[in-house]
Motif scaffolding. Sequence first.
Motif, PDB file in Angstrom:
ATOM      1  N   THR A  88       0.049   4.434   1.868  1.00  0.00           N
ATOM      2  CA  THR A  88       0.901   4.806   3.158  1.00  0.00           C
ATOM      3  C   THR A  88      -0.067   4.406   3.367  1.00  0.00           C
ATOM      4  N   ARG A 133      -3.689   2.890   3.005  1.00  0.00           N
ATOM      5  CA  ARG A 133      -4.069   3.748   1.536  1.00  0.00           C
ATOM      6  C   ARG A 133      -3.606   3.583   0.516  1.00  0.00           C
ATOM      7  N   LYS A 134      -4.359   3.373  -0.476  1.00  0.00           N
ATOM      8  CA  LYS A 134      -3.943   3.101  -1.880  1.00  0.00           C
ATOM      9  C   LYS A 134      -3.000   1.681  -2.064  1.00  0.00           C
ATOM     10  N   THR A 155      -8.465   2.461  10.094  1.00  0.00           N
ATOM     11  CA  THR A 155      -8.106   2.201   8.648  1.00  0.00           C
ATOM     12  C   THR A 155      -6.174   2.439   9.238  1.00  0.00           C
ATOM     13  N   PHE A 170       0.861  -1.038   0.100  1.00  0.00           N
ATOM     14  CA  PHE A 170      -0.106   0.311   0.138  1.00  0.00           C
ATOM     15  C   PHE A 170       0.666   1.483  -0.155  1.00  0.00           C
ATOM     16  N   TRP A 202      -8.502  -1.336   6.447  1.00  0.00           N
ATOM     17  CA  TRP A 202      -8.446  -1.329   7.952  1.00  0.00           C
ATOM     18  C   TRP A 202      -8.563  -2.820   8.595  1.00  0.00           C
ATOM     19  N   ARG A 246      -8.993   1.471  -2.158  1.00  0.00           N
ATOM     20  CA  ARG A 246      -9.036   2.651  -1.654  1.00  0.00           C
ATOM     21  C   ARG A 246      -7.902   2.471  -0.100  1.00  0.00           C
ATOM     22  N   ILE A 247      -9.147   1.797   1.282  1.00  0.00           N
ATOM     23  CA  ILE A 247      -8.135   2.486   2.116  1.00  0.00           C
ATOM     24  C   ILE A 247      -8.609   0.636   2.444  1.00  0.00           C
TER      25      ILE A 247
END
Length: 188
Positions: free
Chosen positions: A34, A133-134, A130, A32, A93, A90-91
Amino acid sequence: MHTHYFYALELPGEIKEILKGIIHSLQEEMPFKTWVHPQDLHITLAFLGNAPEAKIEAANHRIEAALNKSTTFKLQINQLGIFGRKDSPRIFWAGLEESTELNEVRNDVFSASVESGFALETRPFSPHITIARKWIGEEAFKADLMEEVNPFKKVLTFHAERVVLYKTHLGKSPKYEPITLFSLASRS
């Protein structure tokens, strides 16, 4: 530069420490872009966006009154999940077991924010923490990997004790600054 504010359920320090280790091991498996700083881990209850001080004060006041009758409660982190495209999320978690108390606290915070003049998003509440991200993997993200690497097969349990108003500092790490803390009443 706009400053954003949001209300979140705070994760206890020792849980952030455990998650820090978990994130560290997941980073090796999951490309990912970040990863969330361990200090920034939380459960969002209401995202306020750019907020005038008077509105925040009104919301704080209402939340304090509403949370006076809420007591600390147990939460369990039990799964990994994603938002966004299945092949390129996108996320990423960590998810929680269904909790009536968490839903009640969230409703209190949400209503208090709306009554104070905030326009909040109306998507159904989907409590999560979360952690990244990405997706930037060369290959498509595979959902069964989440089950394979799931670090919560042994459920991680903690007590929810505080709601926090956070302020976002973009470009900083950690980027969320706690502004106001609301403690839930201890169970007698």
